[in-house]
Design a protein around this motif. Structure first.
Motif, PDB file in Angstrom:
ATOM      1  N   VAL A  10       0.832  -1.203   0.000  1.00  0.00           N
ATOM      2  CA  VAL A  10       0.000   0.000   0.000  1.00  0.00           C
ATOM      3  C   VAL A  10       0.868   1.254   0.000  1.00  0.00           C
ATOM      4  CG1 VAL A  10      -1.600   1.315   1.460  1.00  0.00           C
ATOM      5  CG2 VAL A  10      -2.073  -1.087   0.957  1.00  0.00           C
ATOM      6  N   ILE A  11       1.990   1.232   0.737  1.00  0.00           N
ATOM      7  CA  ILE A  11       2.885   2.397   0.751  1.00  0.00           C
ATOM      8  C   ILE A  11       3.453   2.640  -0.649  1.00  0.00           C
ATOM      9  CG2 ILE A  11       5.090   3.288   1.633  1.00  0.00           C
ATOM     10  CD1 ILE A  11       4.463   1.784   4.283  1.00  0.00           C
ATOM     11  N   ARG A  12       3.877   1.575  -1.293  1.00  0.00           N
ATOM     12  CA  ARG A  12       4.423   1.736  -2.657  1.00  0.00           C
ATOM     13  C   ARG A  12       3.364   2.289  -3.618  1.00  0.00           C
ATOM     14  NH1 ARG A  12       9.430  -0.435  -3.346  1.00  0.00           N
ATOM     15  NH2 ARG A  12      10.136  -1.905  -1.746  1.00  0.00           N
ATOM     16  N   PRO A  21     -12.459   7.533   2.307  1.00  0.00           N
ATOM     17  CA  PRO A  21     -11.728   6.461   1.608  1.00  0.00           C
ATOM     18  C   PRO A  21     -10.252   6.371   1.995  1.00  0.00           C
ATOM     19  CG  PRO A  21     -13.089   7.704   0.065  1.00  0.00           C
ATOM     20  CD  PRO A  21     -13.091   8.460   1.364  1.00  0.00           C
ATOM     21  N   LEU A  22      -9.715   7.452   2.580  1.00  0.00           N
ATOM     22  CA  LEU A  22      -8.297   7.429   2.954  1.00  0.00           C
ATOM     23  C   LEU A  22      -8.077   7.030   4.414  1.00  0.00           C
ATOM     24  CD1 LEU A  22      -6.890  10.490   0.976  1.00  0.00           C
ATOM     25  CD2 LEU A  22      -6.727   8.059   0.413  1.00  0.00           C
ATOM     26  N   TYR A  23      -9.129   6.641   5.112  1.00  0.00           N
ATOM     27  CA  TYR A  23      -8.934   6.086   6.443  1.00  0.00           C
ATOM     28  C   TYR A  23      -8.139   4.772   6.307  1.00  0.00           C
ATOM     29  CZ  TYR A  23      -9.759   4.428  11.119  1.00  0.00           C
ATOM     30  OH  TYR A  23      -9.570   3.956  12.393  1.00  0.00           O
ATOM     31  N   ARG A  24      -7.257   4.519   7.271  1.00  0.00           N
ATOM     32  CA  ARG A  24      -6.322   3.395   7.176  1.00  0.00           C
ATOM     33  C   ARG A  24      -6.967   2.082   6.746  1.00  0.00           C
ATOM     34  NH1 ARG A  24      -4.435  -0.051  11.551  1.00  0.00           N
ATOM     35  NH2 ARG A  24      -5.812   1.186  12.854  1.00  0.00           N
ATOM     36  N   ARG A  25      -8.089   1.745   7.361  1.00  0.00           N
ATOM     37  CA  ARG A  25      -8.725   0.464   7.038  1.00  0.00           C
ATOM     38  C   ARG A  25      -9.301   0.455   5.615  1.00  0.00           C
ATOM     39  NH1 ARG A  25      -9.409  -4.386   8.169  1.00  0.00           N
ATOM     40  NH2 ARG A  25     -11.324  -5.381   7.470  1.00  0.00           N
ATOM     41  N   SER A  26      -9.879   1.583   5.186  1.00  0.00           N
ATOM     42  CA  SER A  26     -10.405   1.666   3.822  1.00  0.00           C
ATOM     43  C   SER A  26      -9.277   1.461   2.814  1.00  0.00           C
ATOM     44  CB  SER A  26     -11.032   3.041   3.560  1.00  0.00           C
ATOM     45  OG  SER A  26     -11.955   3.391   4.550  1.00  0.00           O
ATOM     46  N   VAL A  27      -8.178   2.141   3.054  1.00  0.00           N
ATOM     47  CA  VAL A  27      -7.028   2.050   2.145  1.00  0.00           C
ATOM     48  C   VAL A  27      -6.558   0.599   2.030  1.00  0.00           C
ATOM     49  CG1 VAL A  27      -4.601   2.670   1.851  1.00  0.00           C
ATOM     50  CG2 VAL A  27      -6.253   4.423   2.577  1.00  0.00           C
ATOM     51  N   LYS A  28      -6.449  -0.051   3.194  1.00  0.00           N
ATOM     52  CA  LYS A  28      -5.927  -1.422   3.235  1.00  0.00           C
ATOM     53  C   LYS A  28      -6.865  -2.391   2.527  1.00  0.00           C
ATOM     54  CE  LYS A  28      -5.489  -3.512   7.335  1.00  0.00           C
ATOM     55  NZ  LYS A  28      -4.918  -3.795   8.673  1.00  0.00           N
ATOM     56  N   VAL A  29      -8.162  -2.319   2.857  1.00  0.00           N
ATOM     57  CA  VAL A  29      -9.132  -3.224   2.230  1.00  0.00           C
ATOM     58  C   VAL A  29      -9.203  -2.981   0.724  1.00  0.00           C
ATOM     59  CG1 VAL A  29     -11.591  -3.820   2.125  1.00  0.00           C
ATOM     60  CG2 VAL A  29     -10.479  -3.549   4.336  1.00  0.00           C
ATOM     61  N   SER A  30      -9.024  -1.738   0.312  1.00  0.00           N
ATOM     62  CA  SER A  30      -9.080  -1.417  -1.126  1.00  0.00           C
ATOM     63  C   SER A  30      -7.836  -1.881  -1.863  1.00  0.00           C
ATOM     64  CB  SER A  30      -9.247   0.091  -1.333  1.00  0.00           C
ATOM     65  OG  SER A  30      -7.993   0.767  -1.313  1.00  0.00           O
ATOM     66  N   MET A  31      -6.814  -2.340  -1.134  1.00  0.00           N
ATOM     67  CA  MET A  31      -5.516  -2.683  -1.724  1.00  0.00           C
ATOM     68  C   MET A  31      -4.933  -1.494  -2.510  1.00  0.00           C
ATOM     69  SD  MET A  31      -5.104  -6.103  -1.163  1.00  0.00           S
ATOM     70  CE  MET A  31      -4.330  -6.968  -2.550  1.00  0.00           C
ATOM     71  N   GLY A  32      -5.231  -0.297  -2.049  1.00  0.00           N
ATOM     72  CA  GLY A  32      -4.703   0.895  -2.710  1.00  0.00           C
ATOM     73  C   GLY A  32      -5.559   1.402  -3.865  1.00  0.00           C
ATOM     74  N   ALA A  33      -6.704   0.781  -4.113  1.00  0.00           N
ATOM     75  CA  ALA A  33      -7.568   1.248  -5.207  1.00  0.00           C
ATOM     76  C   ALA A  33      -8.096   2.658  -4.949  1.00  0.00           C
ATOM     77  CB  ALA A  33      -8.740   0.285  -5.416  1.00  0.00           C
ATOM     78  N   VAL A  34      -8.146   3.086  -3.690  1.00  0.00           N
ATOM     79  CA  VAL A  34      -8.557   4.472  -3.395  1.00  0.00           C
ATOM     80  C   VAL A  34      -7.569   5.488  -3.966  1.00  0.00           C
ATOM     81  CG1 VAL A  34      -9.906   3.945  -1.330  1.00  0.00           C
ATOM     82  CG2 VAL A  34      -7.455   4.338  -1.119  1.00  0.00           C
ATOM     83  N   PHE A  35      -6.356   5.047  -4.313  1.00  0.00           N
ATOM     84  CA  PHE A  35      -5.391   5.960  -4.935  1.00  0.00           C
ATOM     85  C   PHE A  35      -5.600   6.051  -6.444  1.00  0.00           C
ATOM     86  CE2 PHE A  35      -2.477   3.916  -1.587  1.00  0.00           C
ATOM     87  CZ  PHE A  35      -2.969   4.738  -0.583  1.00  0.00           C
ATOM     88  N   SER A  36      -6.155   5.003  -7.033  1.00  0.00           N
ATOM     89  CA  SER A  36      -6.200   4.959  -8.500  1.00  0.00           C
ATOM     90  C   SER A  36      -7.562   5.324  -9.074  1.00  0.00           C
ATOM     91  CB  SER A  36      -5.768   3.571  -8.996  1.00  0.00           C
ATOM     92  OG  SER A  36      -6.610   2.572  -8.447  1.00  0.00           O
TER      93      SER A  36
END
Lengths: 272, 272
Positions: free
Chosen positions: A44-46, A157-172
């Motif tokens: 997720v960081i990458r 969507p940028l809350y830690r759990r949302s980000v993790k469950v989305s596998m980073g899809a909230v960034f894309s």
């Protein structure tokens, strides 16, 4: 290249971004107010970095400092290496993924900006569960939705759990918030979208019959687990669609319903 | 009518069925060995009863004893009313749904029995996450799958969390375990089923193109989150199918993938 700094007291002010990560109420206020969000785990960081988010700092155990060497070399942000038990005392939980990053939020685009180029949009009303938001973004990315619009009371969507469950899809997947609800849907319609409301109501037509994959621009509206869409949101839709359901079953989980609906929007079966 | 008994010590042997519910390893061994499972919350308990499961006992707070009056009147099983903090000491967690029931398992049908009347079957390989199993059963029920077959290493659908996430669908969708894996798939094929493997592999055909909704009898095989189907399971399938995915996205969550695939199996779009 980042500075690598060993920190050994839990109240070191440089770790302020990581304090009490399990206190949902605190973090929901603090993170947007301070313009940060937390990315957890190497993948997720990458992905956050690839999506162009600025790093404020990283918090790593020594093992992960090696593994993240290239990320550390590319950033100017400070990197704090800490013992696992110190990480736990600061964050409130055992950070078994071993790496946390505090990232700088970017300004969100407006709905108008998001709608300019999108053809298939998911609209969420009052989806306030972080796991569900993350799961819906993941499915939206996988099934080719172009963007997401959120009612004012949707979870972050940028809350830690949302980000993790989305596998980073909230960034894309680009997303925006509608300030006025449901009045904001008018602008969606004016941008050329057919607004479909997903509902188990009997008077809805089945989603295959509605054939959203043949529509030029589709905005598919989903409500929260349990309550579903509000009467106001339903009234503001162009059309009601439902997923055909077996008798006697309540409904699908909102994540499953979203995945099925996105598939129906995205995919045309061959005509045979 | 059940006896209503007040229990006030946590080590009362009559509460043995409810001890350490949060100890997953313990419960995974204990429950099948002793032929019981735990239903949690009013809705799930009622559904277990409707599905014909015998009740061994119930554990309730006083408030729930009123609400469950009709269930208590219909059963001969003992009903233990306890204070909330005692329930927590016995079970290991705060029972916020207020009602637990220990239910007697029924003998599972054989795969042959399940296959006799089914037309659309989900086959799961090594899905060992209780939340995922529950979510998949819920979608299977909603989207009209007739039955589920499990490889030997799948998690228990009657584990408390699976039952809860499924909203009781584990009671209504018949399921059986395949003893030999993947050899047991041969019997599925001999029963007239086309065995489809769901996989993101490039050589798979898209699931709409495979048109499983036109097949007479379909067994749709799913693997676990992350690993997906094993090479042996893939080799044993008649055909590989995939859900068309946007570029650069890993995959759908297994629950979302199952929902989409069940929808594709269940539903034929109109031919227009």
């Amino acid at each position: 290249m980042a500075e690598a700094l060993t920190v050994d007291t839990p109240d070191d002010p440089r770790l302020a971004d990581y304090v009490s990560l399990t206190d949902v109420e605190l973090r929901r206020r603090k993170e947007p107010a301070e313009g940060l969000f937390i990315a957890e785990g190497e993948k997720v960081i990458r992905r956050a970095r690839q999506a162009g988010y600025e790093m404020r700092s990283m918090l790593l155990s020594a093992k992960w400092a090696d593994r993240m060497r290239d990320v550390i070399e590319e950033t100017d942000a400070p990197v704090y290496t800490v013992a696992p038990d110190l990480a736990e005392r600061v964050t409130g939980y055992h950070v078994h993924r071993g790496a946390l990053a505090s990232m700088q939020r970017k300004p969100l685009p407006t709905a108008a900006e998001v709608l300019r180029t999108a053809r298939r949009v998911a609209v969420m009303e009052a989806v306030n569960d972080h796991t569900n938001i993350g799961a819906i973004f993941r499915s939206a990315a996988a099934l080719g939705m172009d963007a997401v619009l959120l009612s004012p009371d949707c979870a972050d969507p940028l809350y830690r759990r949302s980000v993790k469950v989305s596998m980073g899809a909230v960034f894309s997947v680009p997303y925006a918030r509608l300030d006025a609800w449901p009045q904001g849907l008018e602008a969606v319609r004016e941008a050329g979208f057919t607004v479909l409301a997903l509902t188990p109501a009997e008077k809805a037509v089945s989603i295959e019959e509605a054939a959203p994959h043949r529509m030029d621009r589709v905005a598919l509206m989903l409500g929260a687990e349990g309550d579903g869409l509000s009467a106001r949101a339903l009234a503001a839709a162009d059309r009601w669609v439902r997923i055909p359901m077996a008798h006697g079953v309540d409904s699908l989980n909102v994540g499953a319903a979203a995945a099925v609906a996105f598939y129906a929007v995205a995919t045309g079966r061959p005509e045979s």
